[in-house]
Design a protein around this motif. Structure first.
Motif, mmCIF file in Angstrom:
data_model
loop_
_atom_site.group_PDB
_atom_site.id
_atom_site.type_symbol
_atom_site.label_atom_id
_atom_site.label_comp_id
_atom_site.label_asym_id
_atom_site.label_seq_id
_atom_site.Cartn_x
_atom_site.Cartn_y
_atom_site.Cartn_z
ATOM 1 N N ALA A 22 30.423 34.654 48.553
ATOM 2 C CA ALA A 22 31.349 35.260 47.619
ATOM 3 C C ALA A 22 32.042 34.038 46.063
ATOM 4 O O ALA A 22 31.963 33.515 45.191
ATOM 5 N N ARG A 23 32.981 33.559 47.246
ATOM 6 C CA ARG A 23 33.348 32.586 46.830
ATOM 7 C C ARG A 23 32.411 31.129 46.485
ATOM 8 O O ARG A 23 32.774 30.487 45.290
ATOM 9 N N THR A 24 31.343 30.879 46.441
ATOM 10 C CA THR A 24 30.222 29.922 47.192
ATOM 11 C C THR A 24 29.659 30.249 45.278
ATOM 12 O O THR A 24 29.342 29.272 44.682
ATOM 13 N N ALA A 25 29.632 31.541 45.189
ATOM 14 C CA ALA A 25 28.832 32.250 43.557
ATOM 15 C C ALA A 25 29.731 31.575 42.650
ATOM 16 O O ALA A 25 29.598 31.691 41.881
ATOM 17 N N ALA A 26 31.452 32.646 43.014
ATOM 18 C CA ALA A 26 32.168 32.553 41.996
ATOM 19 C C ALA A 26 32.189 30.485 41.382
ATOM 20 O O ALA A 26 32.426 30.895 40.649
ATOM 21 N N ASP A 27 32.392 30.109 42.813
ATOM 22 C CA ASP A 27 32.765 28.386 42.239
ATOM 23 C C ASP A 27 31.051 27.561 41.429
ATOM 24 O O ASP A 27 31.186 26.747 41.057
ATOM 25 N N ALA A 28 30.090 28.191 41.871
ATOM 26 C CA ALA A 28 28.833 27.904 41.378
ATOM 27 C C ALA A 28 28.577 28.606 39.521
ATOM 28 O O ALA A 28 28.046 28.290 38.905
ATOM 29 N N GLY A 29 29.840 29.453 38.838
ATOM 30 C CA GLY A 29 29.955 29.925 37.625
ATOM 31 C C GLY A 29 28.983 30.950 37.456
ATOM 32 O O GLY A 29 28.421 31.301 37.283
ATOM 33 N N ALA A 30 28.238 31.592 38.836
ATOM 34 C CA ALA A 30 28.089 33.148 38.397
ATOM 35 C C ALA A 30 27.472 34.519 38.644
ATOM 36 O O ALA A 30 27.250 35.195 38.204
ATOM 37 N N VAL A 31 29.206 34.099 38.785
ATOM 38 C CA VAL A 31 29.940 35.380 38.603
ATOM 39 C C VAL A 31 29.849 36.111 36.603
ATOM 40 O O VAL A 31 30.688 35.391 35.865
ATOM 41 N N PRO A 32 29.350 37.015 36.387
ATOM 42 C CA PRO A 32 29.359 37.435 35.141
ATOM 43 C C PRO A 32 31.268 37.344 34.622
ATOM 44 O O PRO A 32 31.903 38.680 35.316
ATOM 45 N N ALA A 33 30.876 37.596 33.092
ATOM 46 C CA ALA A 33 32.205 37.513 32.653
ATOM 47 C C ALA A 33 31.908 38.759 31.977
ATOM 48 O O ALA A 33 30.674 39.829 31.767
ATOM 49 N N GLY A 34 33.090 39.799 31.846
ATOM 50 C CA GLY A 34 32.921 41.134 30.883
ATOM 51 C C GLY A 34 34.194 41.779 30.355
ATOM 52 O O GLY A 34 35.058 40.425 30.575
ATOM 53 N N GLY A 35 34.440 42.057 29.546
ATOM 54 C CA GLY A 35 35.602 42.819 28.691
ATOM 55 C C GLY A 35 35.960 43.349 29.603
ATOM 56 O O GLY A 35 37.338 44.106 28.868
ATOM 57 N N ARG A 36 35.538 44.392 30.354
ATOM 58 C CA ARG A 36 36.337 45.365 31.584
ATOM 59 C C ARG A 36 35.751 45.089 32.594
ATOM 60 O O ARG A 36 34.993 44.916 33.059
ATOM 61 N N LEU A 37 36.495 45.135 33.710
ATOM 62 C CA LEU A 37 36.703 45.182 35.305
ATOM 63 C C LEU A 37 36.831 46.526 35.861
ATOM 64 O O LEU A 37 37.748 46.724 36.109
ATOM 65 N N TRP A 38 35.822 47.081 36.255
ATOM 66 C CA TRP A 38 36.360 48.224 36.937
ATOM 67 C C TRP A 38 36.127 48.160 39.242
ATOM 68 O O TRP A 38 35.131 47.119 39.090
ATOM 69 N N VAL A 39 36.731 48.190 39.620
ATOM 70 C CA VAL A 39 36.182 47.257 41.320
ATOM 71 C C VAL A 39 36.493 48.919 42.316
ATOM 72 O O VAL A 39 37.955 49.646 41.690
ATOM 73 N N SER A 40 35.884 49.074 43.046
ATOM 74 C CA SER A 40 35.850 50.052 43.770
ATOM 75 C C SER A 40 36.811 50.514 44.785
ATOM 76 O O SER A 40 37.287 49.409 44.750
ATOM 77 N N PRO A 41 38.013 51.377 45.175
ATOM 78 C CA PRO A 41 38.673 51.311 45.427
ATOM 79 C C PRO A 41 38.963 50.366 47.267
ATOM 80 O O PRO A 41 39.266 50.543 48.305
ATOM 81 N N THR A 42 37.748 50.719 47.766
ATOM 82 C CA THR A 42 37.873 50.321 48.773
ATOM 83 C C THR A 42 38.379 48.910 49.429
ATOM 84 O O THR A 42 38.464 48.038 48.713
ATOM 85 N N VAL A 43 38.208 48.788 50.917
ATOM 86 C CA VAL A 43 39.198 47.297 50.916
ATOM 87 C C VAL A 43 37.365 46.235 50.787
ATOM 88 O O VAL A 43 38.058 45.724 50.357
ATOM 89 N N ARG A 44 37.184 46.519 51.239
ATOM 90 C CA ARG A 44 36.053 45.002 50.453
ATOM 91 C C ARG A 44 35.473 44.888 49.384
ATOM 92 O O ARG A 44 35.036 43.927 49.140
ATOM 93 N N CYS A 45 35.808 46.066 48.612
ATOM 94 C CA CYS A 45 35.641 45.742 47.353
ATOM 95 C C CYS A 45 36.587 45.205 46.860
ATOM 96 O O CYS A 45 35.838 43.826 46.066
ATOM 97 N N ARG A 46 37.753 45.291 46.927
ATOM 98 C CA ARG A 46 38.835 44.564 46.231
ATOM 99 C C ARG A 46 38.794 43.170 46.812
ATOM 100 O O ARG A 46 38.979 42.398 45.848
ATOM 101 N N GLN A 47 38.514 42.713 48.252
ATOM 102 C CA GLN A 47 38.516 41.157 48.786
ATOM 103 C C GLN A 47 37.079 40.843 47.960
ATOM 104 O O GLN A 47 37.408 39.659 47.967
#
Length: 194
Positions: free
Chosen positions: A35-60
């Motif tokens: 996940a950090r590699t994807a973030a560092d590569a700029g591969a994470v899409p941007a959005g106007g809204r962000l929803w996160v499932s409440p599971t530990v795994r999704c929040r992390q």
């Protein structure tokens, strides 16, 4: 008005590696690195809204991807498997083979005293319906079964197809549409630039 919903499946965890029903376990070290590699590569899409499932795994996963300020989207929680939570599929199959066979074959069944696949699909579809009212992008970090449920809903596929959709960790599924009519762009690895 065109709406886009970009689903990012959560990073790998020990529970997922072991085919264990979610027990609140965190993302493992390899999942965090990816996940950090994807973030560092700029591969994470941007959005106007962000929803996160409440599971530990999704929040992390969202945190490791650098996605901040997300709304806890309880409707996008993973499938409630009741008393099977924390057990592996092999363990449950050994103890309750008929119940597992029924659960895998009948989307309306819930032999684990949790949620049926049909009820789960209906629950998560409410968020997709909500997103149809937004212009622009919504990014959501979710469990793989949430992606499965929404693919079925968009395609109008029967609940029996639920187990036939594979969703690898850290992949992107994009829905775009207007007036509730959605199109799918399927299964892009997050490592590719958005």
């Amino acid at each position: 008005m065109t709406s886009r919903v970009i689903l990012i499946s959560a990073a790998i965890s020990e529970a997922l590696r072991e085919a264990r029903f979610d027990d609140g376990s965190p993302v493992d070290a390899a999942g965090l690195r990816s996940a950090r590699t994807a973030a560092d590569a700029g591969a994470v899409p941007a959005g106007g809204r962000l929803w996160v499932s409440p599971t530990v795994r999704c929040r992390q996963t969202a945190e490791a991807l650098g996605l901040e300020g997300g709304v806890d989207a309880s409707e996008l929680a993973g499938l409630d498997v009741g008393r099977w939570r924390g057990a592996t599929l092999a363990e449950v199959s050994a103890k309750e083979p008929e119940a597992v066979a029924l659960w895998l074959a009948d989307p309306a069944s819930a032999p684990h005293d949790g949620e049926s696949v049909r009820a789960f699909c209906d629950r998560v579809a409410k968020r997709l319906d909500e997103a149809a009212g937004f212009d622009g992008r919504t990014v959501a970090v979710v469990e793989p079964e949430v992606v499965r449920a929404l693919v079925l809903r968009v395609l109008g596929a029967p609940g029996s197809a639920f187990w036939r959709v594979d969703v690898p960790p850290l992949t992107v599924m994009e829905f775009s549409g207007r007036a509730g009519r959605w199109n799918i762009r399927a299964g892009r690895p997050l490592a590719e630039r958005a």
